[in-house]
Design an enzyme around this catalytic site. Structure first.
Site, PDB file in Angstrom:
ATOM      1  CG  ASP B 325      -8.836   0.112  57.913  1.00 21.99           C
ATOM      2  OD1 ASP B 325      -7.848  -0.513  57.492  1.00 21.99           O
ATOM      3  OD2 ASP B 325      -9.894  -0.439  58.264  1.00 21.99           O
ATOM      4  CD  GLU B 354      -6.185  -0.820  53.701  1.00 26.71           C
ATOM      5  OE1 GLU B 354      -7.255  -0.467  54.225  1.00 26.71           O
ATOM      6  OE2 GLU B 354      -5.806  -1.994  53.680  1.00 26.71           O
ATOM      7  CG  ASP B 421      -3.962  -5.406  56.052  1.00 28.89           C
ATOM      8  OD1 ASP B 421      -4.393  -6.155  56.947  1.00 28.89           O
ATOM      9  OD2 ASP B 421      -4.378  -4.253  55.850  1.00 28.89           O
TER      10      ASP B 421
END
Lengths: 560, 560
Positions: B325, B354, B421
């Site tokens: 992340d 990410e 997201d």
């Protein structure tokens, strides 16, 4: 606008942090193509809502490209940005998706440029002393015999005779120690010595035992004394780390020769077979030298061993850094670990690679601090020696070379006109003393640290290895007619006074295209160098420079 | 020749080793500018004397640039090279010094391009399973309630109602376990789960304790059982590593709140002051969330701690990798160490960053294996959803995206149409079923691994977070009318049969500019996808495709 020329690469020499809240951003464009360049930026979490806009300056102007730059001071270092440019006719945005007339900041999270966050660990540290070092490079066997009592039987070259690859002239560490005052008086504050470890060759790049000083060169006591003496004078010393390869006489390689795959050291080398064989050659070597097997630096035990050597000489002898032989043939992985371990024992130890080519991937702060800048050497040769470049071409080229690396790295580059691996620069310019002197001015004024090969100060000549490694002519060095020594002294004095930084450096050719011009800025003082290598008088901003001469100004006043 | 467009960067996506004796070299040039491109190469120690010459192929053709490529099989991996190009009129050499009509190989050591030596440690490893993975991404709270006996008091959203940021619907690990068969039948062979660790939120990106499974989601036993069940079916599981930041309720941050600089954890965070304060906010956080303080990953102790977590779940639970992340806001230094340590406990563990932007600097084999490929997402949206790109533009763009990374990395990219997201892709295309199906074909055929967000298979709708995180509609998923599930099954079947590799991939638009076309090659089989999003029939090489439809061929035979 020439869209093909536009280039920006995040997290590279085009985008690098210089402190925990400062970042430099560069943009490449075609030369003279753009009228105005702005950066539009904000925290990446805010840029969809509001943006800041700042004008960028043309920092460097190369052969085909201009490089615009800006140093941003950030409160929030999670930087998102796009460029906004005007070519005299139209305005364009330039993002990860290229040049566009419109830009949707609300969807910018897909294609703005970004430096996601300045992490302390990713900032390339500046080795302060390296930004103002003046290196004197010594090839030890040819510099000075200091130990009058040693066994001289190995010496087979009369001092001053032309060397061959197998010549031993007798230079040693005590000889260097005897000359520290001399070197210091020339204005140098750092030594770079070619290898000093146990080896059967005169150059000692084929090392048998890294933990021993070669007996021809002296003892560990001699090294300790040399380092101490240098440090007392505020001088630094950098040794040569030959970690790409080793001598076949090294005990570990010898063990593999004897025991083959049964040896615990088989995987210390890269051998295709149970035993290393020379015919056919089945193991990796340096160049094509079968007596210099290459270390397998992907092997952790080899890494441990080589790093223990590098730390030993820092911890036990207090040396100030390492020049890394054939460093480009060793893995990034090794150099990353090397850096961490070396800096953990001496934070400001210098790590200087021997990469002859663009080395930006080694110079991001995770591997070396600097390299021997042979791209500068080549440009100087093309201009001064080979007539391949005129003032305009070489000024463009020098700009392109500076665009290869960050400001931080440019200030630490080890620039050189020649070394033990090239022809002597004085021979390359066909013994033209003005050319050598002008080139030395360029060397000292160029961003980074000058490195001068021993004997340059007395017009030593020589072709390619081994001819460039002639014996130091001490009579000529002490001659009253010597006009290089005062120049070197003056140049280091000027640099010490000015303390240049990369920012604001300007290298260009005069309007009449005759002069190579360089302006440098320091905290207190500025300098300007004008070189005219044409056969006609030239002029820059109403300052005339005669044919085949050069002038140097500090704060507007002529000093040379 | 358009010299401004020519680009080659050594030791990058333009020059990367793929094995100990193979290297891929790419050259960028202006689109349709060159007629022939050769590489002239040899060992760097030989190129002054003799050279080899090979023709390069046009591998990719982007918006403004063509990318020529060649895979060289080397005996001596100390590679020196220059390019030689013909633009239909003139021939040029292209070296570190740019394009020139002449090139002096004897002085090439100053300016040839080079890959100095292929060191084992610098080769980006291929995680084989990742090159043929089909990921099913699950947002756990909304997927399936499996534990009927747990305390349900925390649940505040009726299954199927629209969620808000504070909604808890009750999904858990047992729910996933119950659906493993379902997921497997859809053709997926890998799961990517959003965070599972102790946290007060529904998304659990604000972790309180990494060593505990959140009680709403289940127990360590549940995780063990899930991993075991997946592995028995030959499936993999990747968890979400939130290492950029933590919850303010984490005991270490709480200790700093209490003791300030006296806490041993003060330097675990980035705090400007003795104590963290929220008003004014004096510590670094994720985005602008003061309840998610950012870890100081430059601190070795923080590195130790986070890495111990990552290793724990591999060693104790046998998970197959980590999705990272906000990985771009963490230092390269951290990820380099992370990779070494993770790979030391599980060699083929996947490391997936990410990074929404070009991440080539993280993808050289020393940090991640792969990223979530949001550049692909953006291109798919611009083509299918926003009408910002036609077939020609999107095919160019997809080529440009592939040019960002090495072949090795392209084969491991985690491609996606949407995620937790983003808005749901199906909503972005205004519920156009054909568009979703065509996009899924593109997703499955594109180099890399497809990642499908749970619910895509039953046309789940939703805008931006939290709307994209709606509850799984199990009735719709099991409906006999469902036409996405057979498509997904077919697509994974085709990929399993063909086993595509990056080499030979061709993405282009048809001559009539109506079709987006993609050809992929596997060891035994080939596939071809033709998508027509225009309102008129189109044709590629005599194959017709109706308006607003798509066709898929394997080995020349139509399968869809």
């Amino acid at each position: 606008m020439n869209q093909f020329a536009m280039l920006h690469i995040t997290d590279s020499e085009y985008c690098f942090p210089v402190s925990e809240n400062e970042i430099v951003i560069r943009l490449r464009a075609a030369k003279n193509d753009l009228v105005k360049v702005w950066i539009i930026y904000e925290s990446k979490y805010q840029i969809g809502i509001s943006q800041q806009k700042k004008l960028m300056e043309k920092e460097l102007s190369g052969t085909m490209f201009d490089y615009y730059a800006i140093r941003l001071n950030l409160t929030d270092t999670r930087l998102a940005y796009v460029f906004y440019v005007f070519d005299g006719k139209d305005y364009y945005y330039f993002s990860e998706d290229g040049a566009t007339k419109e830009y949707d900041f609300k969807k910018g999270y897909y294609n703005f440029f970004q430096y996601p966050y300045i992490n302390r660990a990713d900032i390339a540290d500046r080795v302060e002393w390296l930004t103002n070092a003046f290196f004197y490079q010594i090839f030890i066997d040819r510099f000075c015999i200091g130990d009058a009592y040693k066994d001289m039987d190995y010496i087979n070259l009369r001092w001053g005779d032309i060397p061959n690859p197998k010549s031993f002239a007798g230079g040693d560490l005590k000889g260097i120690l005897n000359k520290v005052d001399y070197i210091h008086k020339l204005g140098f504050n750092a030594l770079y010595l070619t290898p000093i470890f146990k080896s059967i060759s005169n150059h000692k790049y084929d090392i048998i035992d890294y933990f021993e000083i070669d007996r021809h060169f002296g003892t560990k006591e001699d090294l300790k004394k040399l380092v101490k003496t240098l440090h007392e004078k505020g001088m630094k010393i950098v040794l040569d780390a030959v970690f790409n390869h080793v001598s076949e006489l090294n005990t570990m390689f010898a063990d593999v020769v004897k025991k083959g795959r049964q040896s615990p050291y088989h995987d210390y080398f890269v051998i295709r077979g149970d035993y290393p064989t020379k015919d056919p050659l089945n193991y990796e070597v340096f160049a094509s030298c079968d007596y210099m097997p290459k270390w397998n630096t992907s092997n952790k035990k080899v890494q441990d061993y080589l790093i223990s050597i590098a730390k030993y000489y820092i911890e036990e002898f207090d040396i100030d850094g390492w020049r890394l032989d054939v460093s480009d043939e060793i893995s990034h992985d090794f150099w990353r670990r090397f850096r961490k371990e070396i800096k953990s024992v001496k934070k400001d130890a210098a790590i200087i690679g021997e990469n002859w080519h663009n080395a930006s991937n080694y110079l991001k702060g995770d591997q070396y601090d600097s390299i021997m800048n042979y791209a500068f050497t080549k440009a100087a040769l093309d201009y001064f020696a080979y007539d391949k470049m005129d003032a305009e071409a070489v000024s463009n080229k020098l700009n392109d070379i500076l665009a290869r690396n960050s400001d931080t790295v440019n200030d630490m580059m080890m620039n050189l006109l020649d070394s033990h691996d090239t022809d002597r620069f004085f021979s390359e310019v066909h013994k033209d003393k003005i050319k050598l002197k002008a080139a030395l001015c360029l060397l000292y004024l160029f961003p980074g640290s000058p490195s001068v090969f021993y004997g340059t100060e007395n017009y030593t000549e020589g072709g390619y290895d081994p001819d460039c490694r002639r014996c130091m002519d001490w009579d000529k060095a002490s001659s009253k007619d010597n006009d290089i020594i005062p120049l070197l002294q003056k140049l280091s004095e000027i640099r010490n006074k000015c303390r240049f930084v990369f920012e604001g450096t300007r290298i260009y050719s005069s309007e009449d295209k005759k002069l190579l011009c360089m302006e440098r800025h320091g905290e207190k003082s500025c300098a300007k160098l004008l070189i005219n290598m044409t056969n006609e008088p030239g002029m820059d901003e109403s300052i005339p420079v005669e044919a085949r001469s050069f002038r140097l100004f500090v704060d507007g006043g002529s000093v040379i």
